[in-house]
Design an enzyme around this catalytic site. Structure first.
Site, short mmCIF file in Angstrom:
data_model
loop_
_atom_site.label_atom_id
_atom_site.label_comp_id
_atom_site.label_asym_id
_atom_site.label_seq_id
_atom_site.Cartn_x
_atom_site.Cartn_y
_atom_site.Cartn_z
N LYS A 61 -10.49 -1.03 10.70
CA LYS A 61 -10.62 -2.22 9.85
C LYS A 61 -10.88 -3.45 10.72
CE LYS A 61 -7.41 -0.65 6.20
NZ LYS A 61 -8.23 0.23 5.41
N ASP A 111 2.77 -4.89 8.11
CA ASP A 111 1.55 -4.10 8.01
C ASP A 111 0.37 -5.08 8.08
OD1 ASP A 111 -0.74 -2.87 7.09
OD2 ASP A 111 0.13 -2.15 5.21
N HIS A 157 0.87 -1.18 0.00
CA HIS A 157 0.00 0.00 0.00
C HIS A 157 0.91 1.23 0.00
CE1 HIS A 157 -2.82 2.92 1.79
NE2 HIS A 157 -3.79 2.07 1.54
N GLN A 165 -4.90 -5.49 6.92
CA GLN A 165 -5.91 -6.34 6.28
C GLN A 165 -6.04 -7.71 6.94
OE1 GLN A 165 -8.00 -5.25 4.19
NE2 GLN A 165 -7.00 -3.32 3.67
#
Lengths: 404, 141
Positions: free
Chosen positions: A224, A198, A121, A201
């Site tokens: 999220k 990271d 990202h 997600q």
């Protein structure tokens, strides 16, 4: 078993009508919706205990401080960290990455290397570019295969004793690929390369245990994870966080201030300058409770079933072109329809009540590599259903017929 | 009524005939599929108005005291709306363009296409049209 009715009823937003259609929310990779447990917590905080934390001696400040620190403990247990000192509250994943990419500059010199991958990202690219510019370190990029997986051979080739830190996503926000973090970490250890993951997600879709993964840093956002926006988490191993200099200066992060010299507070306060998002942090613990009540193992299975159903449907469409075909995927499906612009599809789906993401999903270099101007992305959460997926495909073929 | 307003009213009237969004969007898609007067040699970066998702290329020419606009997009819906904007702004005088208020987009229920996300570059296109008009006006003295 998942009590589905109970879950759906916790999300009043799912009853919103869009253009007279029932909302079908398939943009969970951008943000997940918040259950009433979370929104009630935010309301109650402001109605009953709003105050500043870690400072006051009064009742409100005391209970808020306690709830805030309880939330830290909850996060610690949720991700299997060893100590509460290892949990830093930030504004979000982007903020967490910026924190490390800035503070870590202390350990970098010209000629050192920072390793990321092509599927990152923008938030896991740009902070490292800034870091490289500042220190003279080189940014190296691991290739992604045509299936959308990290090219492990290439990763091995790039790793060397100059690689000081490696920063890779746990799950790609565009391709959905679940990266083999344990394997990657093992490779990095050979060169004493620090590992930053990271987890934006991943955190709401599978059980994450940072101690088992043996990573140095892991970060994610509350929004999220069925929590509120404006709250992020940075996990860092205590010994490394101790060595990192503060990121921002201000209140909370100090021990003693004089005009000549300031000494810094202990972990984690050292990295928490200024008044934090107190209501958000407290509400995050409600989001974690919500998820734990359902059970992340079941969530993973349920979402895998949704993705399976989705793939069965999409495989039947000859004009469907998937982006990201790894067999090891989270419930994220990016695609294009032959000869049709992703924006046109997005607009028509929106009119039918279906919320998807269109565009480059903040992964421009990845799209560029595969020569794509953009894609359409459907991403699922715990409240989505097979019926919604069926409706989505009805809408998709209607939209395609209108355009083609 | 200026002629910019007149064309806008005509468009509003035409689109009000459609009973639901599907008919309206189908009309826009048809417009988007139509051949347009756009010379592909202008499809380069200096004429590109970058939206976040769809791209728009725009150039202008002066004919006597009027300006004509020529634009293209890679997305059909955007191209359909562009066709409407060209209808409104082409063959108008610089003053009429500069002073125009764009009300028809709202009236025909397409305001979301000009939203703050700037996904399709249409908002920047309208700005660029006005900049062209100011430029031609100054050039003409």
């Amino acid at each position: 078993m998942i009590d589905f009715e109970k879950i759906r009823s916790s999300f009043p937003i799912l009853d919103v009508k869009v253009n007279d259609n029932k909302l079908v929310y398939f943009d969970n990779a951008a943000t997940t919706q918040t259950p009433t447990q979370v929104t009630n917590s935010i309301r109650d905080y402001f109605n009953k205990q709003n105050s500043n934390i870690h400072r006051g001696v009064h009742h409100l400040s005391n209970i808020s401080t306690e709830d805030f620190e309880q939330s830290r403990k909850k996060v610690k247990e949720f991700i299997g960290a060893e100590k509460e000192e290892e949990i830093v509250f930030t504004k979000g994943t982007t903020d967490s990455i910026n924190l490390v990419a800035t503070s870590f500059q202390k350990f970098l010199k010209s000629g050192d290397e920072i390793l990321i991958s092509e599927m990152e990202h923008h938030s896991n690219i740009v902070p490292w570019q800034l870091c490289a510019e500042k220190t003279g370190a080189k940014l190296k990029v691991v290739s992604v295969t045509k299936e959308g997986e990290i090219d492990i051979d290439h990763l091995e080739k790039l790793l060397n004793k100059k690689t000081k830190i490696l920063s890779i996503t746990h799950i790609s926000n565009t391709l959905g690929t679940i990266n083999p973090i344990t394997e990657i970490t093992k490779l990095a250890r050979k060169f004493d390369t620090k590992v930053f993951i990271d987890g934006a997600q991943a955190i709401a879709h599978q059980k994450v245990n940072v101690t088992e993964l043996d990573v140095d840093f892991y970060c994610f956002s509350a929004h999220k994870l069925y929590g509120p926006t404006g709250v992020g988490i940075l996990y860092g191993k205590e010994e490394i966080l101790e060595k990192l200099p503060p990121y921002q200066g201000g209140g909370e992060m100090i021990e003693m201030v004089t005009f000549e010299k300031t000494t810094y507070a202990k972990l984690p306060s050292k990295f928490e300058a200024g008044t934090p998002n107190i209501s958000g942090v407290i509400a995050l613990s409600k989001a974690i409770e919500f998820i734990e009540d359902i059970n992340l193992g079941l969530i993973f299975e349920y979402e895998a079933m949704l993705l399976n159903h989705y793939n069965e449907k999409s495989n039947k469409l000859e004009y469907y072109e998937p982006f990201g075909t790894s067999l090891n995927k989270s419930a994220i499906a990016s695609f294009n329809l032959k000869k049709v612009h992703h924006y046109d599809i997005g607009v028509l789906l929106d009119n039918m009540g279906v919320a998807v993401r269109t565009g480059h999903h903040c992964t421009q270099p990845l799209h560029k590599k595969f020569n794509l101007a953009g894609t359409i992305r459907a991403s699922f959460g715990i409240y989505n259903t097979k019926n919604e997926i069926d409706y989505f495909f009805d809408c998709l073929s209607r939209a395609y017929k209108m355009l083609y | 009524m200026t002629s910019v307003e007149k064309v806008q009213n005509e468009i509003v009237e035409e689109l009000s005939l459609f009973s639901d969004w599907i008919e309206k969007y189908e009309y826009l898609i048809e417009l988007g599929k139509d051949e347009i007067d756009f010379n592909k040699k202008f499809m380069k970066d200096e004429f590109l108005i970058n939206g976040c998702q769809s791209k728009v290329w725009l150039y202008a020419k002066q004919k006597n005291s009027k300006i004509t606009f020529h634009a293209y997009s890679d997305a059909i819906m955007t191209k359909g709306i562009i066709a409407l904007l060209i209808k409104v702004f082409s063959n108008q005088s610089p003053d009429d363009i500069i002073n125009s208020k764009l009300e028809f987009i709202d009236k025909i229920g397409l305001k979301s296409h000009l939203s703050a996300t700037r996904a399709n570059g249409l908002m920047s296109m309208i700005k660029q049209i006005k900049i062209y008009a100011i430029g031609f006006k100054e050039k003409n003295g």
